[in-house]
Motif scaffolding. Structure first.
Motif, short mmCIF file in Angstrom:
data_model
loop_
_atom_site.label_atom_id
_atom_site.label_comp_id
_atom_site.label_asym_id
_atom_site.label_seq_id
_atom_site.Cartn_x
_atom_site.Cartn_y
_atom_site.Cartn_z
N ALA A 107 0.88 -1.17 0.00
CA ALA A 107 0.00 0.00 0.00
C ALA A 107 0.92 1.22 0.00
O ALA A 107 1.57 1.50 1.00
CB ALA A 107 -0.92 0.01 1.21
N ALA A 144 -14.09 2.85 5.06
CA ALA A 144 -13.38 2.72 3.78
C ALA A 144 -12.14 1.84 3.90
O ALA A 144 -11.76 1.16 2.95
CB ALA A 144 -12.99 4.11 3.27
N SER A 171 -11.25 -1.29 1.51
CA SER A 171 -9.98 -1.35 0.77
C SER A 171 -9.32 -2.70 0.92
O SER A 171 -8.81 -3.28 -0.06
CB SER A 171 -9.03 -0.25 1.27
OG SER A 171 -9.52 1.03 0.96
N LYS A 228 -11.33 -5.56 -0.93
CA LYS A 228 -11.24 -5.48 -2.39
C LYS A 228 -9.80 -5.35 -2.87
O LYS A 228 -9.56 -5.22 -4.08
CB LYS A 228 -12.06 -4.29 -2.89
CG LYS A 228 -13.55 -4.45 -2.62
CD LYS A 228 -14.35 -3.32 -3.25
CE LYS A 228 -15.85 -3.51 -3.03
NZ LYS A 228 -16.65 -2.45 -3.66
N ASP A 229 -8.84 -5.39 -1.95
CA ASP A 229 -7.42 -5.27 -2.28
C ASP A 229 -7.15 -4.02 -3.12
O ASP A 229 -6.46 -4.04 -4.13
CB ASP A 229 -6.94 -6.52 -3.03
CG ASP A 229 -5.41 -6.60 -3.09
OD1 ASP A 229 -4.77 -6.24 -2.09
OD2 ASP A 229 -4.88 -6.99 -4.14
N ASP A 230 -7.70 -2.89 -2.65
CA ASP A 230 -7.60 -1.64 -3.39
C ASP A 230 -7.45 -0.48 -2.40
O ASP A 230 -8.44 0.05 -1.90
CB ASP A 230 -8.84 -1.44 -4.26
CG ASP A 230 -8.73 -0.20 -5.13
OD1 ASP A 230 -7.65 0.44 -5.14
OD2 ASP A 230 -9.72 0.13 -5.82
N PRO A 231 -6.20 -0.07 -2.08
CA PRO A 231 -6.01 1.02 -1.12
C PRO A 231 -6.61 2.35 -1.57
O PRO A 231 -6.86 3.22 -0.73
CB PRO A 231 -4.48 1.13 -1.01
CG PRO A 231 -3.95 -0.16 -1.53
CD PRO A 231 -4.92 -0.63 -2.54
N SER A 232 -6.85 2.52 -2.87
CA SER A 232 -7.34 3.80 -3.36
C SER A 232 -8.73 4.14 -2.79
O SER A 232 -9.11 5.31 -2.72
CB SER A 232 -7.40 3.80 -4.89
OG SER A 232 -8.34 2.86 -5.36
N ILE A 233 -9.50 3.13 -2.38
CA ILE A 233 -10.82 3.39 -1.79
C ILE A 233 -10.65 4.22 -0.53
O ILE A 233 -11.38 5.21 -0.31
CB ILE A 233 -11.55 2.07 -1.48
CG1 ILE A 233 -11.79 1.28 -2.77
CG2 ILE A 233 -12.86 2.32 -0.74
CD1 ILE A 233 -12.37 -0.11 -2.54
N PHE A 234 -9.70 3.85 0.31
CA PHE A 234 -9.42 4.61 1.53
C PHE A 234 -8.70 5.91 1.22
O PHE A 234 -8.99 6.96 1.80
CB PHE A 234 -8.58 3.76 2.48
CG PHE A 234 -8.04 4.52 3.66
CD1 PHE A 234 -8.83 4.82 4.75
CD2 PHE A 234 -6.71 4.96 3.67
CE1 PHE A 234 -8.33 5.52 5.84
CE2 PHE A 234 -6.20 5.66 4.74
CZ PHE A 234 -7.02 5.94 5.83
N TYR A 235 -7.74 5.86 0.28
CA TYR A 235 -6.92 7.02 -0.01
C TYR A 235 -7.74 8.18 -0.58
O TYR A 235 -7.46 9.36 -0.29
CB TYR A 235 -5.80 6.65 -0.98
CG TYR A 235 -4.65 5.93 -0.32
CD1 TYR A 235 -4.56 5.84 1.06
CD2 TYR A 235 -3.63 5.35 -1.07
CE1 TYR A 235 -3.52 5.18 1.67
CE2 TYR A 235 -2.57 4.70 -0.47
CZ TYR A 235 -2.52 4.62 0.91
OH TYR A 235 -1.48 3.97 1.51
#
Length: 707
Positions: free
Chosen positions: A356, A585, A589, A592-599
């Motif tokens: 991340a 969020a 993240s 879904k293995d997607d840090p951009s959701i939180f970022y």
């Protein structure tokens, strides 16, 4: 010929070049970066040559001649001079501090450089016992000063604060101070999980940047730790075959120890492992080999970013989001930023990778300043997130978690219970009046430990006995709020009596091996030690991302640690999180293995208050002596607030950090869009007051810690 020389004197008012005439036997092979002995006042000092220029007629008579050249720099060292200048300007380091990182005097000039030796507290219990005695008051003052400054300090800083060599040597003879490298405890690392070898194709845009000697920053967010090792090993083989060299940085020494053997299988003797704790001769040998051979790869921690390379092809900053890349002692540079600076100066690409990425790297990737590398990086492990508040009895383990642990152990696999707080509870709290024991040095609440019993301060290492009776009201009833790793281990022992439970928290018990399924309870200290291939379940009993207001990066750091754990887990394993709100969020993240959701959510919040990456923060720590230090701190804040008018920066605020010997330390935070404008102002401000009335200053640009 004349030489401009930086002499290691840690005063902002003397942070400039001194001009000397070259020795009579000097030749044209002497280059900037060389180390020389020069006359300075009534003694001789060792310094760095930063520039060589012709001698003017008017200068010949009045300038002193340097004594001798102790070490000659190489042609491949010259880019490091420009890098040191850029680091000096950006981080407002003293010239001597940053040059000593690029050209260490103790390393290159045997017998010199005692002033730059870093000493730390060897044994905290013995140190506090000595402080409580009435022996050697000046030694006690110095020891207290070092503890309050974080536990370590350069000899030159001690001397600049008024402590003599005899006082310093007295503490060393008592075995209360020791070199930091010798005082560190080595940890025997375990092998990390290595996936089957996968073919990794090097992206064309990265190859073009290497071949064309183009400065470009690439980012890569990977899913599995083992996949990036395979890619980097193949990348370095390609770089070496082109006659170029490279550097790969890791945040901690344990990771270097684990990875070195795996990389050496392919790279052989062309892989050099850099460790500041190596003997002086071995470190000198590594630097000389890098100067002589272009096709070499260096693996090391943050200090390796300033090692020479004959023909640099690539620098990789692995797990670039890790706070350990920010040096806490002078010079306070960030290795990730220095790597990008160096790539732009010497024209080669740099890769910033991590499970991340830091919010800054993510932001600049979205803005197009950094280029993403879309490389496959394996399958993530399974993620389960449930809501758990502890029920009426405030239990740590939910029925669902108990069932998961029993199933995992039944399959013959081990369990990791990750809880990133040491101790038993956050503190001891009087139930009757609310009294809470506070560290007298840091003014921070003590943490309560059950094993060994007592109160501990994590900031300065101070210890105290846990009170049996409240000193305020005389009550015998205490509450122990919050959950620490000791409490998690205690309840795990009670719930699973037939399974060995071991604690890994940087000071507790550790398991002797994994011959049978175990339950390991650990903080971040466990992540570089555990054998991940045997872990079938990693549970986080109390997962939180919002851990406090004293550090606005707390949420980001907490999520990055969880993504790091996820990257270590084998694909067939599972992560199990107990949270208070499953709709946050951060948990979306992870699932879904997607840090951009939180970022995206975090960036929107920071933009509203103009926090990084939308601005830069600069911390100014001032040690103020005397009884009226609170009034003096207020006056300094008022002075800074008046001076900010018409400038592009502003003063955010200030607060006390803790008491020192005869005074207090205060933290002043400034914010602005252009770092150089803030640091230029601070350097001029400090020059006017440096050394006045015992004031002592520290500047920290882009800090990662705020307490």
């Amino acid at each position: 010929m004349l030489a401009e020389v930086i002499v290691p004197i840690k005063k902002h008012g003397l942070d400039h070049n001194f001009t000397y005439r070259m020795p009579e036997n000097a030749d044209e092979t002497i280059l900037p970066g060389s180390i020389a002995e020069v006359p300075f006042k009534n003694s001789k000092r060792t310094g760095w040559i930063t520039q060589i220029r012709p001698e003017g007629i008017s200068e010949r008579a009045r300038l002193k001649r340097m004594s001798e050249i102790l070490w000659k720099a190489h042609a491949t060292d010259q880019p490091l001079i420009s890098l040191a200048r850029k680091v000096h300007d950006y981080y407002s380091c003293l010239w001597a501090e940053v040059l000593n990182s690029a050209f260490p005097i103790p390393l290159l000039a045997p017998g010199a450089g005692r002033e730059d030796e870093l000493l730390g507290v060897a044994d905290y219990p013995s140190a506090y016992k000595f402080l409580e005695s009435k022996k050697a008051p000046k030694q006690r003052d110095l020891l207290s000063f070092i503890i309050e400054s974080g536990g370590s300090m350069n000899i030159s800083e001690m001397k600049e604060s008024g402590f003599s060599n005899s006082i310093i040597d007295g503490l060393r003879e008592r075995s209360l101070l020791c070199p930091v490298e010798e005082g560190e405890k080595a940890v025997q690392p375990r092998l990390t999980y290595i996936a089957p070898e996968q073919a990794q194709k090097i992206p064309e845009k990265l190859l073009e940047a290497i071949i064309e000697n183009r400065a470009e920053a690439f980012t890569w967010r990977y899913t599995q730790e083992s996949y990036n090792d395979q890619f980097y090993r193949a990348l370095f083989m390609d770089v070496l075959n082109r006659g170029k060299g490279g550097i790969i940085l890791f945040p901690e020494k344990q990771a270097v120890d684990v990875k070195a053997g795996y990389y050496r299988e392919k790279l052989g003797d062309r892989l050099l492992v850099w460790d500041p704790a190596l003997p002086r001769k071995e470190r000198f040998k590594i630097r000389e080999e890098l100067n002589a051979h272009p096709d070499r790869v260096v693996m090391g921690t943050r200090s390796a970013v300033m090692l020479p390379l004959s023909d640099p092809g690539i620098i990789i900053v692995h797990r670039e989001e890790d706070p350990l890349y920010k040096q806490q002692n002078s010079p306070r540079y960030h290795a990730r930023q220095v790597a990008v600076m160096r790539a732009s100066l010497e024209k080669f690409p740099v890769i910033l990778s991590g499970p991340a990425l830091s919010l800054e790297s993510y932001y600049w990737t979205v803005k197009g300043k950094y280029s993403p590398l879309g490389i496959p990086s394996g399958e993530p492990c399974n993620i389960s997130v449930i809501r758990w508040t502890g029920g009426k009895e405030k239990k740590i383990f939910s029925p669902a978690l108990v069932k998961k642990i029993e199933e995992t152990v039944g399959r013959g696999e081990s369990v990791l219970l990750f809880h990133n707080r040491k101790g038993y509870s956050y503190s001891a709290l009087c139930e009757a009046c609310g009294y809470m024991p506070v560290c007298p040095g840091c003014n921070a609440p003590y943490k309560f430990h059950l094993d060994p019993p007592g109160l501990f301060c994590y900031r300065c290492g101070r210890e105290a006995e846990a009170p049996e009776v409240c000193p305020e009201c005389g009550s015998y009833k205490f509450l122990y709020p919050g959950v620490g790793s000791q409490r998690v281990a205690k309840e795990a022992n009670e719930l699973f009596p037939g399974v060995p439970v071991f604690r890994h928290d940087g000071g507790g018990m550790r398991d002797p091996g994994f011959d049978k399924p175990v339950i390991a309870v650990g903080t971040q200290a466990v992540l570089s030690e555990i054998e991940w291939s045997r872990i079938g379940l990693c549970a986080v009993p109390a997962a939180r991302v919002h851990t406090g207001l004293e550090d606005f990066r707390a949420s980001e750091k907490a999520l990055q640690v969880l993504f790091r754990i996820k990257s270590y887990m084998p694909p067939s394993s599972e992560m199990f999180l107990q949270v208070f709100n499953t709709r946050e969020a951060a948990w979306m993240s992870l699932k879904k293995d997607d840090p951009s959701i939180f970022y995206r959510e975090e960036l929107a919040a920071r933009e509203q208050v103009s926090y990084p990456p939308f601005s830069h923060l600069v911390n100014l720590v001032i040690r103020i002596p005397g009884k009226n230090c609170d009034d003096e701190a207020y006056n300094i804040w008022r002075s800074l607030s008046r001076l900010e008018k018409g400038k592009s920066w502003k003063t955010v605020g200030y607060f006390p950090l803790g008491t020192t010997s005869g005074g207090k330390r205060f933290l002043f935070t400034l914010s602005g869009d252009v770092v150089q404008e803030i640091t230029s102002f601070l350097r001029n401000y400090i020059k006017k007051t440096d050394g006045r009335n015992g004031l002592f200053y520290k500047i920290d640009v882009d800090p990662v810690r705020f307490a």
